[in-house]
Design a protein around this motif. Structure first.
Motif, PDB file in Angstrom:
ATOM      1  N   ALA A   1     -17.822  16.774  -5.358  1.00 55.34           N
ATOM      2  CA  ALA A   1     -18.018  16.864  -3.908  1.00 55.34           C
ATOM      3  C   ALA A   1     -19.440  16.491  -3.522  1.00 55.34           C
ATOM      4  O   ALA A   1     -19.988  17.006  -2.555  1.00 55.34           O
ATOM      5  CB  ALA A   1     -17.685  18.280  -3.426  1.00 55.34           C
ATOM      6  N   LEU A   2     -20.034  15.561  -4.264  1.00 52.51           N
ATOM      7  CA  LEU A   2     -21.409  15.148  -4.009  1.00 52.51           C
ATOM      8  C   LEU A   2     -21.495  14.341  -2.717  1.00 52.51           C
ATOM      9  O   LEU A   2     -20.741  13.385  -2.518  1.00 52.51           O
ATOM     10  CB  LEU A   2     -21.931  14.307  -5.170  1.00 52.51           C
ATOM     11  CG  LEU A   2     -22.039  15.022  -6.524  1.00 52.51           C
ATOM     12  CD1 LEU A   2     -22.357  14.019  -7.621  1.00 52.51           C
ATOM     13  CD2 LEU A   2     -23.108  16.118  -6.475  1.00 52.51           C
ATOM     14  N   THR A   3     -22.419  14.712  -1.861  1.00 57.47           N
ATOM     15  CA  THR A   3     -22.661  13.960  -0.624  1.00 57.47           C
ATOM     16  C   THR A   3     -23.961  13.162  -0.704  1.00 57.47           C
ATOM     17  O   THR A   3     -24.211  12.296   0.127  1.00 57.47           O
ATOM     18  CB  THR A   3     -22.740  14.903   0.587  1.00 57.47           C
ATOM     19  OG1 THR A   3     -23.797  15.862   0.371  1.00 57.47           O
ATOM     20  CG2 THR A   3     -21.422  15.649   0.776  1.00 57.47           C
ATOM     21  N   ARG A   4     -24.763  13.459  -1.714  1.00 60.51           N
ATOM     22  CA  ARG A   4     -26.041  12.761  -1.895  1.00 60.51           C
ATOM     23  C   ARG A   4     -26.484  12.937  -3.334  1.00 60.51           C
ATOM     24  O   ARG A   4     -25.953  13.762  -4.087  1.00 60.51           O
ATOM     25  CB  ARG A   4     -27.108  13.314  -0.941  1.00 60.51           C
ATOM     26  CG  ARG A   4     -27.402  14.795  -1.182  1.00 60.51           C
ATOM     27  CD  ARG A   4     -28.382  15.366  -0.186  1.00 60.51           C
ATOM     28  NE  ARG A   4     -29.667  14.701  -0.245  1.00 60.51           N
ATOM     29  CZ  ARG A   4     -30.624  15.008  -1.126  1.00 60.51           C
ATOM     30  NH1 ARG A   4     -30.415  15.950  -2.042  1.00 60.51           N
ATOM     31  NH2 ARG A   4     -31.776  14.386  -1.097  1.00 60.51           N
ATOM     32  N   LEU A   5     -27.487  12.159  -3.715  1.00 56.09           N
ATOM     33  CA  LEU A   5     -28.138  12.314  -5.008  1.00 56.09           C
ATOM     34  C   LEU A   5     -29.595  12.664  -4.754  1.00 56.09           C
ATOM     35  O   LEU A   5     -30.235  12.064  -3.886  1.00 56.09           O
ATOM     36  CB  LEU A   5     -28.050  11.028  -5.830  1.00 56.09           C
ATOM     37  CG  LEU A   5     -26.647  10.547  -6.201  1.00 56.09           C
ATOM     38  CD1 LEU A   5     -26.733   9.233  -6.962  1.00 56.09           C
ATOM     39  CD2 LEU A   5     -25.907  11.584  -7.011  1.00 56.09           C
ATOM     40  N   PRO A   6     -30.139  13.597  -5.500  1.00 53.57           N
ATOM     41  CA  PRO A   6     -31.537  13.967  -5.255  1.00 53.57           C
ATOM     42  C   PRO A   6     -32.482  12.866  -5.725  1.00 53.57           C
ATOM     43  O   PRO A   6     -32.294  12.299  -6.805  1.00 53.57           O
ATOM     44  CB  PRO A   6     -31.709  15.239  -6.093  1.00 53.57           C
ATOM     45  CG  PRO A   6     -30.692  15.126  -7.182  1.00 53.57           C
ATOM     46  CD  PRO A   6     -29.519  14.417  -6.566  1.00 53.57           C
ATOM     47  N   PRO A   7     -33.486  12.523  -4.953  1.00 55.15           N
ATOM     48  CA  PRO A   7     -34.495  11.556  -5.408  1.00 55.15           C
ATOM     49  C   PRO A   7     -35.120  12.032  -6.719  1.00 55.15           C
ATOM     50  O   PRO A   7     -35.421  13.215  -6.874  1.00 55.15           O
ATOM     51  CB  PRO A   7     -35.514  11.552  -4.270  1.00 55.15           C
ATOM     52  CG  PRO A   7     -34.752  12.027  -3.070  1.00 55.15           C
ATOM     53  CD  PRO A   7     -33.749  13.012  -3.593  1.00 55.15           C
ATOM     54  N   GLY A   8     -35.267  11.132  -7.659  1.00 57.38           N
ATOM     55  CA  GLY A   8     -35.861  11.491  -8.941  1.00 57.38           C
ATOM     56  C   GLY A   8     -34.873  11.932  -9.990  1.00 57.38           C
ATOM     57  O   GLY A   8     -35.265  12.217 -11.123  1.00 57.38           O
ATOM     58  N   LEU A   9     -33.586  12.000  -9.658  1.00 60.88           N
ATOM     59  CA  LEU A   9     -32.587  12.452 -10.639  1.00 60.88           C
ATOM     60  C   LEU A   9     -32.627  11.610 -11.908  1.00 60.88           C
ATOM     61  O   LEU A   9     -32.476  12.129 -13.012  1.00 60.88           O
ATOM     62  CB  LEU A   9     -31.189  12.385 -10.017  1.00 60.88           C
ATOM     63  CG  LEU A   9     -30.017  12.747 -10.942  1.00 60.88           C
ATOM     64  CD1 LEU A   9     -30.109  14.209 -11.388  1.00 60.88           C
ATOM     65  CD2 LEU A   9     -28.682  12.497 -10.234  1.00 60.88           C
ATOM     66  N   PHE A  10     -32.848  10.307 -11.773  1.00 59.39           N
ATOM     67  CA  PHE A  10     -32.782   9.407 -12.924  1.00 59.39           C
ATOM     68  C   PHE A  10     -34.151   8.966 -13.420  1.00 59.39           C
ATOM     69  O   PHE A  10     -34.278   7.938 -14.073  1.00 59.39           O
ATOM     70  CB  PHE A  10     -31.954   8.173 -12.551  1.00 59.39           C
ATOM     71  CG  PHE A  10     -30.555   8.480 -12.121  1.00 59.39           C
ATOM     72  CD1 PHE A  10     -29.642   9.032 -13.012  1.00 59.39           C
ATOM     73  CD2 PHE A  10     -30.142   8.232 -10.816  1.00 59.39           C
ATOM     74  CE1 PHE A  10     -28.349   9.331 -12.622  1.00 59.39           C
ATOM     75  CE2 PHE A  10     -28.844   8.521 -10.418  1.00 59.39           C
ATOM     76  CZ  PHE A  10     -27.946   9.068 -11.319  1.00 59.39           C
TER      77      PHE A  10
END
Length: 383
Positions: free
Chosen positions: A163-172
């Motif tokens: 149910a992801l609506t976004r990805l956090p900046p810096g995740l990768f």
């Protein structure tokens, strides 16, 4: 510290498990997905990823069967663990309880079908050699930006059906080794190019089944090695002109199930290695004359279920009079073709390639009145 006597982990030797860890099996997760996507037949269009959502559960049940047959009674509250010279593989599915720690040498981890909404930022702490992480079929709403920091060797990340609506900046930020990222069937409505810029080694990106209406410029600018891009089953009406300016080796492009109305000249111009192109189930009414120019290695083209009535002169000949490389065929069915002299180029191309045509019976004329309902191929063959 993880110990094998933990009630939440059942250690299995390779002999007991009867299988090798997924990252060591000849048919890797990505290769199995590739095989499924190649099973497109004239009489049955199989979903390119239809069986992937059940793959891990099938392997899990198979493992249970092998263990039971060899006289090992697994604890229903425990995850299954198998070992090899390269490290441990851990599979956790209900009714197992998720342990607080995993073996330090874990290279493959699957935690699926738990309906988890959150995972602690330190979930992967202590398993620095992890290469594959499968978190599909949960209800994850968000991930910490620090979630992947402990696993810099990660190569495959599967977040299907969350149910992801976004990805956090810096995740990768430490994920330079990641080559497969699957975000299929989440609730992404927007993407920011900065979310993905660290993924220099990415070869397979699956964003299908989300709610994307637009894509940002420069989204794939750094993905020179990208082989598979799946944007199918979103709500895209247009594509940024520079969408494919980064990838140089793209082989498979999925744009099916969107709301695209036209295919312009420049989108595919830098993709001479493209082999599979899925444009079906859109609202395409216009395809530019040079849209397919340079696609000499195309093996499969699906334009079915659009709003095409005619096509410009030269479009089909850009694929070659006889599309020798289109070994897996093409589909033009489900369009309201107006079968007049404006289709002369298409008629000639169809006759030269009719053995590669799918769903001939469903590829019919919508006009003019005298030809309405007739098969397009029959009209093409007529003097």
């Amino acid at each position: 510290m993880w110990v094998e006597t933990s009630p939440w982990l059942v250690p299995l030797s390779p002999a007991q498990a009867g299988i090798r860890p997924p990252c060591q099996t000849k048919g890797t997760w990505m290769e199995k997905r590739e095989a499924a996507m190649s099973s497109w037949s004239p009489e049955q269009k199989q979903s390119p990823v239809g069986w992937d959502s059940h793959l891990s559960r099938i392997l899990f049940l198979l493992l249970l069967f092998v263990v039971s047959a060899q006289g090992v009674t697994p604890n229903p509250d425990a995850c299954l663990v198998s070992h090899s010279g390269n490290g441990s593989s851990v599979s956790c599915q209900p009714p197992a309880r998720i342990p607080h720690y995993f073996p330090a040498d874990t290279v493959y981890l699957a935690v699926e079908f738990f309906n988890l909404t959150q995972l602690p930022a330190n979930t992967l702490q202590g398993i620095p050699n992890l290469q594959e992480l499968h978190l599909s079929s949960n209800q994850l709403e968000d991930l910490s930006a620090k979630f992947l920091l402990p696993v810099p060797q990660l190569k495959v990340l599967d977040l299907t059906r969350n149910a992801l609506t976004r990805l956090p900046p810096g995740l990768f930020q430490v994920s330079a080794a990641l080559h497969t990222l699957v975000l299929k069937e989440n609730q992404l409505k927007v993407l920011e190019a900065s979310w993905l810029h660290s993924l220099k080694a990415l070869r397979h990106l699956d964003l299908s089944g989300n709610q994307l209406q637009t894509l940002p410029p420069g989204l794939l600018a750094s993905f020179t090695d990208l082989l598979i891009l799946d944007l199918g089953n979103n709500q895209l009406q247009t594509l940024p002109p520079d969408l494919l300016s980064g990838p140089l080796r793209l082989e498979r492009l999925h744009l099916e199930g969107n709301r695209l109305q036209e295919l312009g000249e420049g989108l595919l111009v830098r993709q001479p290695k493209l082999r599979y192109l899925f444009l079906n189930d859109n609202r395409l009414a216009t395809v530019a004359a040079g849209a397919f120019r340079g696609l000499q290695k195309l093996d499969m083209l699906d334009l079915s279920n659009n709003l095409l009535t005619t096509v410009p002169k030269g479009l089909w000949m850009s694929l070659g009079k006889a599309a020798g490389n289109m070994k897996d065929g093409f589909d033009l069915s489900g369009n309201p073709w107006i079968c007049d002299q404006k289709l002369d180029d298409l008629y000639e191309w169809l006759v030269a390639n009719e053995d590669k045509m799918f769903f001939r019976n469903d590829t019919r004329c919508a006009g003019p009145k005298a030809l309405k309902g007739q098969m397009l191929l029959a009209v093409a063959r007529s003097p």
